[in-house]
Design a protein around this motif. Structure first.
Motif, PDB file in Angstrom:
ATOM      1  N   ASN A  13      -1.306   0.705  -9.574  1.00 62.39           N
ATOM      2  CA  ASN A  13      -2.141   1.822  -9.102  1.00 62.39           C
ATOM      3  C   ASN A  13      -1.466   2.617  -7.989  1.00 62.39           C
ATOM      4  O   ASN A  13      -1.934   3.685  -7.620  1.00 62.39           O
ATOM      5  N   ASN A  14      -0.422   2.040  -7.417  1.00 66.93           N
ATOM      6  CA  ASN A  14       0.298   2.747  -6.357  1.00 66.93           C
ATOM      7  C   ASN A  14       1.593   3.362  -6.863  1.00 66.93           C
ATOM      8  O   ASN A  14       2.431   3.768  -6.062  1.00 66.93           O
ATOM      9  N   LEU A  15       1.745   3.366  -8.173  1.00 68.52           N
ATOM     10  CA  LEU A  15       3.012   3.833  -8.741  1.00 68.52           C
ATOM     11  C   LEU A  15       2.787   5.105  -9.562  1.00 68.52           C
ATOM     12  O   LEU A  15       1.949   5.131 -10.464  1.00 68.52           O
ATOM     13  N   LEU A  16       3.522   6.130  -9.237  1.00 69.61           N
ATOM     14  CA  LEU A  16       3.478   7.359 -10.029  1.00 69.61           C
ATOM     15  C   LEU A  16       4.597   7.280 -11.067  1.00 69.61           C
ATOM     16  O   LEU A  16       5.766   7.150 -10.720  1.00 69.61           O
ATOM     17  N   TRP A  17       4.210   7.357 -12.315  1.00 71.87           N
ATOM     18  CA  TRP A  17       5.165   7.196 -13.424  1.00 71.87           C
ATOM     19  C   TRP A  17       5.423   8.573 -14.031  1.00 71.87           C
ATOM     20  O   TRP A  17       4.491   9.237 -14.491  1.00 71.87           O
ATOM     21  N   GLY A  19       7.153  11.149   1.948  1.00 71.62           N
ATOM     22  CA  GLY A  19       6.123  10.131   2.149  1.00 71.62           C
ATOM     23  C   GLY A  19       6.106   9.058   1.088  1.00 71.62           C
ATOM     24  O   GLY A  19       5.416   8.053   1.259  1.00 71.62           O
ATOM     25  N   GLY A  77       1.515  10.234 -14.428  1.00 69.15           N
ATOM     26  CA  GLY A  77       0.282   9.530 -14.093  1.00 69.15           C
ATOM     27  C   GLY A  77       0.585   8.131 -13.605  1.00 69.15           C
ATOM     28  O   GLY A  77       1.700   7.855 -13.156  1.00 69.15           O
ATOM     29  N   ILE A  78      -0.421   7.300 -13.707  1.00 73.63           N
ATOM     30  CA  ILE A  78      -0.194   5.909 -13.285  1.00 73.63           C
ATOM     31  C   ILE A  78      -0.234   5.003 -14.517  1.00 73.63           C
ATOM     32  O   ILE A  78      -0.960   5.274 -15.468  1.00 73.63           O
ATOM     33  N   ARG A  99       2.912   7.067   2.934  1.00 73.12           N
ATOM     34  CA  ARG A  99       2.237   7.695   1.796  1.00 73.12           C
ATOM     35  C   ARG A  99       2.392   9.199   1.945  1.00 73.12           C
ATOM     36  O   ARG A  99       2.328   9.711   3.064  1.00 73.12           O
ATOM     37  N   GLY A 114       0.800  -1.227   0.000  1.00 79.67           N
ATOM     38  CA  GLY A 114       0.000   0.000   0.000  1.00 79.67           C
ATOM     39  C   GLY A 114       0.824   1.264   0.000  1.00 79.67           C
ATOM     40  O   GLY A 114       0.276   2.365   0.092  1.00 79.67           O
ATOM     41  N   ILE A 124       3.017   4.252  -1.590  1.00 76.66           N
ATOM     42  CA  ILE A 124       3.017   4.929  -2.890  1.00 76.66           C
ATOM     43  C   ILE A 124       4.468   5.167  -3.308  1.00 76.66           C
ATOM     44  O   ILE A 124       5.258   5.712  -2.529  1.00 76.66           O
ATOM     45  N   LEU A 177       0.721  15.189  -2.389  1.00 78.63           N
ATOM     46  CA  LEU A 177       0.820  14.323  -3.578  1.00 78.63           C
ATOM     47  C   LEU A 177       0.212  15.016  -4.801  1.00 78.63           C
ATOM     48  O   LEU A 177       0.800  15.041  -5.884  1.00 78.63           O
ATOM     49  N   PRO A 231      -1.888   7.913  -7.740  1.00 80.86           N
ATOM     50  CA  PRO A 231      -1.706   6.692  -6.934  1.00 80.86           C
ATOM     51  C   PRO A 231      -2.601   6.724  -5.702  1.00 80.86           C
ATOM     52  O   PRO A 231      -2.692   7.754  -5.032  1.00 80.86           O
ATOM     53  N   ASP A 232      -3.272   5.617  -5.449  1.00 79.17           N
ATOM     54  CA  ASP A 232      -4.279   5.638  -4.386  1.00 79.17           C
ATOM     55  C   ASP A 232      -3.892   4.861  -3.138  1.00 79.17           C
ATOM     56  O   ASP A 232      -4.677   4.769  -2.201  1.00 79.17           O
ATOM     57  N   GLY A 233      -2.724   4.272  -3.133  1.00 71.48           N
ATOM     58  CA  GLY A 233      -2.296   3.567  -1.919  1.00 71.48           C
ATOM     59  C   GLY A 233      -3.101   2.320  -1.647  1.00 71.48           C
ATOM     60  O   GLY A 233      -3.345   1.972  -0.500  1.00 71.48           O
ATOM     61  N   ARG A 234      -3.501   1.642  -2.711  1.00 70.21           N
ATOM     62  CA  ARG A 234      -4.287   0.421  -2.554  1.00 70.21           C
ATOM     63  C   ARG A 234      -3.396  -0.701  -2.019  1.00 70.21           C
ATOM     64  O   ARG A 234      -2.257  -0.848  -2.440  1.00 70.21           O
TER      65      ARG A 234
END
Lengths: 216, 453
Positions: free
Chosen positions: A88-92, A114, B311-312, B288, A63, A65, B294, B332-335
């Motif tokens: 979905n937790n990765l900023l590209w 963070g 983006g993601i 996070r 979880g 980021i 963010l 990113p949503d920290g899932r």
């Protein structure tokens, strides 16, 4: 008896111990400290991206980021997914082979604080341009992420970070194993050697990277 | 804490009354002949009930609204008093502050005629015969006697005349947005010059929203431009916040990405309400960035490298080379998920909180080996390839040259293979003294499109 209230109970201590400020990559036998800069260098096909993806997979699955600063626009989300990265937790961040933008993007990310991991993939940039980047950038990053949970991983062809990095590893490929024979072969695995250049000294560790042909 | 209610009764448009009431309360109920609103708690802000009444009157006068005003401790009292204005006047206790506004004082409540109350005609006739015509007359009759004679249903009437009614305001006017607009004295070319004005507007707007007990995650920004056009920005976040500096930075970054074409003449900001964010985080929450931080970072990065480059990652359901994309709107949503090792397969699954600590650590992580990653070359590297007996033998490109030790393929790819010829022909090759690459052939030309790393 009131002073005994200051003593933490066992369950709480166990809970705290499970949240250490290190990330353990069992597959490589590595322990990477948070709040520090780690450098991984190596030539072509030496498993730099594999190691980085393994780290991202571990953190994003929990979880956290993370961010990938893709200097050369070479990041492949398909293999990232196969490696277990929760995309979905990765900023590209694609920096279009621009050195200045790459380093400024990394600067914005370390300032955000963070992020579990910031991966700077400098593989797609020319080495002569990277050598022109002032060392002060790396020290700036080191200072910024100090005492934060962020682990900064830099992968490149040759060492760049100097004394700003806490750990530095050099990867070499011993051999690539192929399965099958004749015209019907498949890339199976890399057998790699990982040499610690800083912090922990000893014989090179042997690591494997396997090809994953499964469907996503 | 004592309650206080205000009632406005008028023939004018209900919207005007609601607009006036909104300056005092957000719990507003429209009734058939006016509006009722809760003004409890205005003691510290405005003062005693008389002062509250004066403020309401001043507001009505400012808007030229013709109405009867009453402020009382109970809903029923306030309504009865305000409605009394429409009936023949009670001389004492009714004051006309202007030709249009009538204020009814609570003291005259005891003089109200009983016919204003919710009493049936037969009972009223009996009361009239007994000489009971006003509220004060009925108050002289013991409560128990009235209940014994007219039953429990009469308790409501007694509570009303004793001003102990338990009715409350049922807010049926719901605000879902608030706006602020400003006409500039002079057209402004540089958006940054507007920051001061916007700061002021946002401060007012967010203060108003906070008073309503709401928060916002959606802001519409409209600029009237000098060339008679409009420039609109829709700014959304994935979380509600009332942090003015955050919104200001976000507006600034968004406007920098897509600046107005002409000088700005008017500014209009509309904030859409949402529920405030519950601020509860786990004691051992994973790392996070703060949501505000963010989002700002993402917008700064977009400004730096372009909107389409941040983006993601998104995987596409296609059998094509590079079957992926970048979702520039995604954050990113920290899932949380757990990694399950199943031979060569690694898949992510959502995880419940109680499973998290048990499952996400080493026992489930792939042991012993990484998955080989891949890096694309941008642009692909042009190469010359020697083919002998349908075997790839030698590769030469600007960076290196060498014998091809091993190869696999050919891999053919196309998302519509049933309609069109194969779009891509690919091989995985191992080059002597170099690396392992993916080789692609396009119309008799060879390219290295990436390396396994």
């Amino acid at each position: 008896m009131a002073h005994l209230a200051l003593v933490k109970n066992l369950a709480q201590l166990k809970q705290e111990q499970s949240y250490v400020d290190e990330v353990v990559l069992e597959s490589a036998g590595l322990s990477l400290a948070r709040g520090s800069l780690t450098e991984v260098v190596g030539g072509p096909s030496t498993g730099k991206a594999s190691l980085a993806l393994s780290l991202l997979a571990k953190l994003t699955a929990e979880g956290e980021i993370c961010a990938a600063v893709d200097a050369g626009h070479g990041f492949d989300p398909v293999t990232a997914k196969l490696a277990g990265v929760e995309v979905n937790n990765l900023l590209w961040v694609r920096c279009g082979r621009d050195v200045e933008k790459t380093f400024m993007a990394a600067d914005h990310l370390v300032q955000a604080k963070g992020f579990g991991c910031i991966w700077m993939d400098l593989g797609g940039l020319p080495e002569n341009k990277l050598r022109m980047v002032p060392r002060s950038y790396w020290f700036r990053y080191r200072t910024r992420i100090k005492e934060t949970p962020t682990l900064m991983l830099v992968t490149s062809r040759s060492p760049l970070t100097g004394s700003a990095s806490q750990r530095s590893y050099e990867l070499t490929r011993e051999r690539a194993a192929w399965s099958g024979s004749g015209n019907f072969k498949l890339l199976h695995q890399f057998e790699l050697k990982m040499l610690s250049r800083k912090g922990v000294f000893g014989p090179p560790m042997r690591v494997r990277a396997e090809m994953d042909y499964s469907e996503i | 804490m004592s309650k206080l209610f205000a009632c406005l009764v008028s023939d004018v448009d209900r919207g005007a009354l609601v607009s006036a009431a909104r300056n005092f309360s957000h719990a507003i109920q429209t009734i058939e002949d006016g509006v009722l609103f809760d003004v409890s708690g205005l003691g510290r802000l405005i003062g005693r009930p008389e002062t509250v009444t004066k403020k309401i009157v001043a507001e009505l006068r400012r808007n030229n609204i013709h109405a009867s005003v009453a402020v009382a401790d109970t809903v029923d009292t306030a309504m009865l008093l305000a409605r009394r204005c429409g009936a023949p006047r009670v001389s004492k206790g009714v004051s006309e502050t202007s030709p249009f506004i009538t204020v009814v004082q609570p003291e005259i409540f005891s003089q109200l005629p009983l016919r204003d109350l919710d009493i049936d005609n037969d009972t009223l006739d009996v009361f009239t015969d007994l000489g009971l015509k006003r509220v004060e007359d009925l108050l002289t009759v013991p409560r128990e006697e009235l209940i014994g004679r007219y039953g429990q249903e009469f308790v409501n009437v007694i509570d009303t005349i004793e001003q102990r009614g338990a009715s409350f305001v049922v807010a049926n006017i719901k605000e879902n947005h608030a706006s602020w607009s400003f006409d500039l004295d002079q057209p402004v070319e540089n958006f940054e010059q507007l920051i001061f004005v916007l700061n002021h507007g946002l401060e007012r707007l967010l203060k108003h929203i906070a008073q309503c007990g709401h928060s916002i995650e959606h802001l519409d920004l409209d600029f009237g431009l000098r060339n008679k056009t409009q420039k609109a920005y829709e700014i959304k976040t994935s979380f509600p916040t009332l942090d003015r500096n955050f919104w200001l930075k976000l507006i600034n970054l968004r406007a920098a990405l897509d600046p107005p074409e002409s000088e700005i003449v008017t500014v209009n900001v509309t904030a859409h309400f949402t529920r405030p964010r519950p601020a509860q985080r786990g004691l051992y929450a994973v790392s996070r960035p703060e949501p505000e931080s963010l989002l700002l970072t993402v917008n700064k990065l977009k400004k730096l490298v372009g909107q389409e480059n941040v983006g993601i990652p998104v995987l596409l359901d296609q059998r094509m080379v590079e079957a992926f994309g970048l979702d520039a709107d995604g954050i990113p949503d920290g899932r949380e998920s757990r990694v399950i090792s199943d031979g060569n397969q690694t898949k992510n699954h959502p995880v419940s909180p109680d499973q998290k600590h048990r499952d996400c650590h080493p026992s489930f992580v792939r042991r012993g080996a990484f998955v080989i990653g891949f890096s694309y070359y941008r642009p692909p590297i042009s190469a010359e390839v020697l083919v002998r007996d349908k075997r790839l033998v030698y590769l030469k490109c600007r960076q290196f040259a060498g014998h091809i030790l091993n190869f696999s393929g050919v891999w053919k790819g196309n998302a519509k293979w049933w309609d069109e010829p194969w779009k891509t022909l690919e091989w995985d090759i191992e080059v002597e003294n170099a690396g392992i690459y993916r080789l692609c052939k396009v119309r008799d030309e060879w390219f290295l499109i990436g390396e396994y790393d």
